[in-house]
Structures are given as structure tokens and as C-alpha cells.
Design a protein around this motif. Sequence first.
Motif, mmCIF file in Angstrom:
data_model
loop_
_atom_site.group_PDB
_atom_site.id
_atom_site.type_symbol
_atom_site.label_atom_id
_atom_site.label_comp_id
_atom_site.label_asym_id
_atom_site.label_seq_id
_atom_site.Cartn_x
_atom_site.Cartn_y
_atom_site.Cartn_z
ATOM 1 N N HIS A 349 1.096 -1.212 0.388
ATOM 2 C CA HIS A 349 -0.319 0.028 -0.046
ATOM 3 C C HIS A 349 0.566 1.281 -0.090
ATOM 4 C CE1 HIS A 349 -3.829 -2.746 0.534
ATOM 5 N NE2 HIS A 349 -3.191 -2.397 1.948
ATOM 6 N N PHE A 350 2.136 1.270 -0.909
ATOM 7 C CA PHE A 350 2.467 2.578 -0.810
ATOM 8 C C PHE A 350 2.349 3.781 -1.144
ATOM 9 C CE2 PHE A 350 6.758 4.787 -1.999
ATOM 10 C CZ PHE A 350 7.016 5.319 -1.201
ATOM 11 N N LYS A 351 1.281 3.444 -2.518
ATOM 12 C CA LYS A 351 0.873 4.617 -2.964
ATOM 13 C C LYS A 351 0.171 5.015 -2.248
ATOM 14 C CE LYS A 351 -1.999 5.923 -7.269
ATOM 15 N NZ LYS A 351 -2.898 6.760 -6.603
ATOM 16 N N ALA A 352 -0.633 4.359 -0.881
ATOM 17 C CA ALA A 352 -1.763 4.950 0.293
ATOM 18 C C ALA A 352 -0.881 5.773 0.729
ATOM 19 C CB ALA A 352 -2.660 3.881 0.169
ATOM 20 N N TYR A 353 0.547 5.324 1.180
ATOM 21 C CA TYR A 353 0.916 5.419 2.083
ATOM 22 C C TYR A 353 1.845 7.429 1.719
ATOM 23 C CZ TYR A 353 5.380 6.099 5.174
ATOM 24 O OH TYR A 353 5.879 7.054 6.107
ATOM 25 N N ASN A 354 2.484 7.191 0.309
ATOM 26 C CA ASN A 354 2.823 8.598 -0.135
ATOM 27 C C ASN A 354 1.453 10.007 -0.481
ATOM 28 O OD1 ASN A 354 5.319 8.446 -0.802
ATOM 29 N ND2 ASN A 354 4.806 7.900 -2.765
ATOM 30 N N ASP A 355 0.269 9.439 -0.619
ATOM 31 C CA ASP A 355 -1.376 10.166 -0.405
ATOM 32 C C ASP A 355 -1.620 10.578 1.417
ATOM 33 O OD1 ASP A 355 -0.990 9.788 -3.441
ATOM 34 O OD2 ASP A 355 -2.946 8.589 -3.187
ATOM 35 N N PHE A 356 -1.102 9.498 1.890
ATOM 36 C CA PHE A 356 -1.734 10.147 3.164
ATOM 37 C C PHE A 356 -0.591 10.979 3.341
ATOM 38 C CE2 PHE A 356 -2.593 9.161 7.516
ATOM 39 C CZ PHE A 356 -3.355 9.382 7.945
ATOM 40 N N TYR A 357 0.716 10.273 3.948
ATOM 41 C CA TYR A 357 1.880 11.426 4.664
ATOM 42 C C TYR A 357 2.759 12.342 3.293
ATOM 43 C CZ TYR A 357 1.333 8.195 7.907
ATOM 44 O OH TYR A 357 0.355 7.158 9.043
ATOM 45 N N GLY A 358 2.640 11.986 2.089
ATOM 46 C CA GLY A 358 3.247 12.989 1.293
ATOM 47 C C GLY A 358 4.602 12.606 0.774
ATOM 48 N N HIS A 359 5.644 12.488 -0.288
ATOM 49 C CA HIS A 359 6.147 12.126 -1.515
ATOM 50 C C HIS A 359 7.839 12.228 0.344
ATOM 51 C CE1 HIS A 359 4.132 10.742 -4.803
ATOM 52 N NE2 HIS A 359 3.667 11.547 -4.556
#
Length: 480
Positions: A349-359
Motif C-alpha cells: 500500500h505504498f501509493k496510499a502511504y504517499n497520498d496519506f503522508y506526502g512524497h
Amino acid sequence: MCVSCGCFRSCLERWVMPISKSRKSPFNAGNERGGDRLLQIEAVYDKVPVGLCYINRHGVFVTINDQLSRMLGIASELALCQRIEDIVPDHAPLLRKGLEAALAGLAIPDQQIEHCEDTFMVSAAPVMNDLGEFAGISVAYTNITNMRKMAEKLWETEQRTAYALESAGQWIWDLNIATMRVWRSPQYRILLGLDPNGADSESVAWDIVHPDDKAHAIQAFEDAVSGRTSHFEAIYRVPRGAGGNAWILSRGKVVEYGPDGSPLRLLATSVDISAQKRVEEQLSTTVQLRLELEQKLLEANRKLKNQSERDHLTNLPNRRKFSHLLKREFVRAIENADTLAVLMVDIDHFKAYNDFYGHLAGDKCLVQVGRALNKVVKDSGGSVARFGGEEFAALLPSIATERAADIGGRMLEAISAMQLEHGASPSGKVSVSIGMAVLDEAHRVAVPGPDDLLNLADSALYESKRNGRGRLSVWGAFTR
């Protein structure tokens, strides 16, 4: 891609990375700091007073400096990536022989060639790439026209004068061995810039010789007088009237003996060889500078190669380096009937991690995960690379399936132990999914090549994702 033949990048990537004469090289464009370093070396490379070029093992010009372009009357931008037969057909056989000799591990002899009205000394040395493989030859063209003409003129003059003819650039001197008084012809004062009407031409022997060279000159004289040598010959410095020193070559022989056979007179000629000495010093400096430049070029190429094989974020090997290691280890495993395990790792779920916390947080997560995976695999004698995006790949040479699976389990545990928050994941923590494939005796037929082994590990990775993520799946064996 080179405009001329399309081979320039392959030359750079496959062999030693030479300095390109084209400032628009795609390699430079993609590596600004490395490009600046190469341009700095290139600036020095073009200032040396000799023509330099690098020819790869296929006989193709990879780099040529401006000096050589002017010497041979060719345009450097047109010569790059062209065969030597197409650019310098008259020299091609000589250069081909140099390549053949270097490839066979033989010394490459220096050769003289005539070009237009000039004479060049052509010297070449083999160049090896970082793998120790023969990559090509570095060639230097040195214009020795003036030096050759000077030597020929000196030889002809010596033959004509037979120790007596006073000619331009020379003087004669007559040494009375009993009194050690020497007479010099007037030319010596003119050639040294002294007053022609100054002191008497007769003086004490060796009085004009530089103190540091006097012992050498006297020893040469004593060898000739005693008969240990057939003639007198010495090179030494003498002061000029306007300051500085001139290099002098003196040659002579005993021309008169007493009734008892004792030597009475030494007749000799002296000639100013300062220009020749300067040429020798320039040649020596040029050779040393060429060696230093080649060393700097090799060091720069090593750094650039390392940069091109490293992921800029995690500092792990990148996909290109991983592919090279995979091919090498696969060949080794096949030849030695050994095992090789490949593990593909994906952050869940890394895309969701980026969307949630930022790049930026995503980049930090990638670094932490890469560091944890690398520690486990490195302790097991393997290697980890960032394959791309949120994917990592690991190689475990000479490890059986069960042990490789244990290492994969430790990789899962290492990520879990970090307890990284993941608010967009069902588990609430960062986790990874792993797929593994092993080349062993039972699967050699099913795995004909390294890409096949990689694809099987990738398939096992998707099996882990289908079964809920955060786990290890082993192709053809079991799920952990």
C-alpha cells in the motif's frame, strides 16, 4: 546517441568512459556534476602540446583532442565514432597493429610516420576498463620534425668539420693537458652572448662549466686521457651573458702525444643543445602529464560508473546494477551446479502511504526499508538493490531454498520490527510482501535464463499480494 553512427553511448557504457569532444553528449547531460568533472579534465587534455586520441578495441575513434585535429588536418567532431580507416587511412595499418599487439598482451613499439612535411613519433599504450578487460589504446602523436632536423644537421656538421670547422652553433677548443690551459675559438663568446672583445680566449680548463656539472666533465676528460675511453664526450651547463645557462655538448679526442706516449693536447668541439634539451624536457613532461591525465580519467570514469549504478535516494545498487549481478551470478551458478535465490520485495500500500503522508515521508520510508532489508541480506552474504518505485530485489548466492526462505522471513520481521506507522494500511503499520524463486538442481530446466528466474520471483510476489500481503511466497514450494 551519436549523430554520426549511434555508437557513442555504447562505447561509454561498455568500455572506459573517455572524454568526449562533443559537449552535447547525452552522458554529460544526464550527469551534471560528472560532466563538469570531465570537462575540467578535457580542458587540460586539450592544452598538452601533443596530439592525443583514444581508439577502442574495434578501431573506432572515441576521443581526439584539438592538437591532433590540427596536426592531421581533420575535424574532431567528424572523426568521433568513425573507423580509423575512414579518417586516417595512411596511419590505419600502424594503429591496427598497435591494437592487435595490445590485445595479445604485447608491448606496442613507438613508430615514426611522415605526414605532409612533418615527422611524428606515434606512441600507444593499452587501456583497461574496470573489469580488467582490454578496452582500447591511448595514442600520442608528437611532432619531432624540428628535433629530427636538428639531429641530422648536427651529424652532418660533425662529419664535415672533423673537429675543426667552426660553424654556426659550435666552437672549437684546444686543451694543453700539461698546463691545463684551454684556448677557445671566438664563436663561444658570441654563442653565449658574451662580449666578443672581452677577456682573452685562453683560460683555465673547466672554468666556464657549471659547478654541479664540473665533476662529470672532468671525469669524462680523465677517461679519455687515460685511454679508458676512445674519445672525450660530456654534456654540461655554462652561464650565458644575459643570465641563465646553456646546455653544451662537447666531443673531442687526444690529438698529440709526447715522445714517451703521454697525452699532450685534447682537441674538441662544443655545440649549444639547449633547444634539444627543452624538447626532451617537454617530451618527458608530456609523457608524465599524459599518464596523470589518464589516471584522472580512469578515476573519474570509476566515480561516474559508480554513480550510474547507484540509486540516488537509498544509495543501494539500482536496477541496472542488479541486472548485471543477476546475470553474473546466474552464469556462476550454472557453471558450478550451485544454487541462486532471487527475492522480489514490494512495500504494501505504498501509493496510499504517499497520498496519506506526502512524497517526502515516502522517500524517508523507502530509505528506512532499504536499510533494514540490506542489513538482513548483507549479513547472509547476499545483496539488495532498489528495483524501482517501491520495489526492491535481493540476490542470495549458494543458498538452499529453506535457508533462503528463512532469510526472507527475517526480512519480513525486520520491517515489522521498525513499527513504522501507516495510517492508510489495514494493519496500521508498514509491511512488505516478498516473492522468491530459487535456481537449484530440481528447477534448472524450468529456469533457462536469469530473466526467467526474476519473472518467477515476481509471480511469487503477486501470490503474496493475492493472499493478503505482508508475507513471503516461494515459487513452487510454500507460502509463509
